[in-house]
Enzyme design. Structure first.
Site, short mmCIF file in Angstrom:
data_model
loop_
_atom_site.label_atom_id
_atom_site.label_comp_id
_atom_site.label_asym_id
_atom_site.label_seq_id
_atom_site.Cartn_x
_atom_site.Cartn_y
_atom_site.Cartn_z
N ASP A 188 1.15 -1.11 0.22
CA ASP A 188 -0.04 -0.07 -0.03
C ASP A 188 0.80 1.21 -0.10
O ASP A 188 1.99 1.05 0.28
CB ASP A 188 -1.05 0.01 1.23
N ASP A 214 -0.17 5.03 0.80
CA ASP A 214 -0.41 6.10 1.82
C ASP A 214 -0.34 5.62 3.32
O ASP A 214 -1.32 4.46 3.53
CB ASP A 214 -1.87 6.64 1.87
N ILE A 261 -9.87 2.85 2.15
CA ILE A 261 -11.37 2.82 1.44
C ILE A 261 -11.28 4.00 0.42
O ILE A 261 -10.40 4.75 0.56
CB ILE A 261 -12.63 2.98 2.56
N ARG A 303 -12.47 7.20 -1.97
CA ARG A 303 -12.48 8.75 -1.71
C ARG A 303 -14.34 8.95 -1.18
O ARG A 303 -14.44 9.64 -0.08
CB ARG A 303 -12.43 9.59 -2.85
N ASP A 336 -1.27 -0.49 6.11
CA ASP A 336 -1.65 0.38 7.26
C ASP A 336 -3.22 0.31 7.72
O ASP A 336 -3.33 0.81 8.63
CB ASP A 336 -1.03 1.66 7.30
C1 BG6 Z 1 -6.04 5.20 -0.04
C2 BG6 Z 1 -6.17 5.78 1.33
O1 BG6 Z 1 -4.67 5.01 -0.24
O2 BG6 Z 1 -6.52 5.92 -1.00
C3 BG6 Z 1 -7.55 6.42 1.36
O3 BG6 Z 1 -5.85 5.07 2.46
C4 BG6 Z 1 -8.22 6.94 0.31
O4 BG6 Z 1 -7.56 7.20 2.66
C5 BG6 Z 1 -7.85 6.26 -1.07
O5 BG6 Z 1 -9.46 7.53 0.41
C6 BG6 Z 1 -8.37 7.00 -2.00
O6 BG6 Z 1 -7.45 7.94 -2.76
P1 BG6 Z 1 -7.57 9.13 -3.57
O7 BG6 Z 1 -6.29 9.68 -3.54
O8 BG6 Z 1 -7.89 8.27 -5.00
O9 BG6 Z 1 -8.81 9.97 -3.16
MG MG Z 2 -2.78 3.18 3.57
#
Ligand code: BG6
Ligand code: MG
Length: 219
Positions: free
Chosen positions: A8, A10, A46, A48, A169
């Site tokens: 993963d 983020d 999850i 957006r 995470d």
């Molecule tokens: C994940 C994050 O990596 O990406 C989530 O942990 C987030 O919190 C999801 O909602 C979607 O991300 P993005 O950048 O497409 O809005």
């Molecule tokens: Mg993450």
């Protein structure tokens, strides 16, 4: 025998989980809706729009689908403005040395992130060079805990999922990795929940867990 490791992004390879939190918090503050860290943790992994539903939990106001779209866009613009300031110096110190050593030991490494912004983060930080494949939010239709992103990453590595480990995470991410049939490695929030087959305190501990394909893994 583990031959591939799917990460993963983020909250695992870089602390952009904090930037997601700050961007959602900014939106919640503007709307006058309480939003705390525990809710932020539930947004890990999850999508957006699912995250937005958590942000809107503590209001009685009913927002239309169009308003929700605009809120998600507003958050994403605030988030991307923060991403635009990222540089390689934002990577945690042990991330690149650990990825380099895992690769030297013979593991194939992939990104398995549900974020549609992953490409921007890889480009800003130079992380892309350390990975053999990258599956991100643009490759999938179902977000974690669905296994789709991890199955896509394994396919990109040309490995069966059972030969891969999933590092995440998010509790939803660990559930996704497990549903894909992978060995699961929790770090940060998911490790605090003891969600993984292995729960790590530090990213660098991956080197203790994965001595090399063909050697028995374990801490
Ligand atoms: C994940 C994050 O990596 O990406 C989530 O942990 C987030 O919190 C999801 O909602 C979607 O991300 P993005 O950048 O497409 O809005
Ligand atoms: Mg993450």
């Amino acid at each position: 025998m583990i031959q591939g490791i799917c990460f993963d992004l983020d909250g695992v390879l870089i602390h952009t989980d904090e930037l997601h939190y700050l961007a959602w918090k900014g939106l919640a503050d503007r709307l006058g809706i309480p939003f705390d860290r525990a809710q932020g943790d539930r947004c890990r992994g999850i999508s957006r729009m699912e995250s937005l539903e958590i942000v809107l939990e503590h209001t009685d106001h009913i927002y239309s689908a169009e308003e929700k779209e605009r809120f998600a866009q507003e958050k994403n613009e605030a988030y991307r403005a923060m991403l635009a300031r990222l540089s390689p110096s934002d990577l945690p110190a042990d991330v690149l040395p650990t990825l380099r050593e895992l690769r030297r030991r013979g593991y194939r490494l992939a990104l398995a992130s549900g974020s549609k912004n992953a490409g921007l983060i890889l480009a800003r930080t130079g992380l892309g060079r350390y990975l053999d494949a990258a599956a991100d939010g643009r490759c999938i239709t179902r977000s974690k805990p669905d296994p789709e992103i991890f199955l896509t990453a394994a396919k990109m590595l040309d490995l069966p999922p059972e030969r891969c480990a999933a590092v995440d995470d998010a509790v939803a991410g660990i559930q996704a990795g497990r549903a894909a049939g992978m060995v699961t490695v929790a770090i940060g929030d998911s490790a605090a929940h003891r969600a993984g087959d292995y729960d790590l305190e530090r990213f660098g501990q991956l080197l203790d867990l994965f001595p090399g394909p063909g050697k028995e893994e374990g801490l």
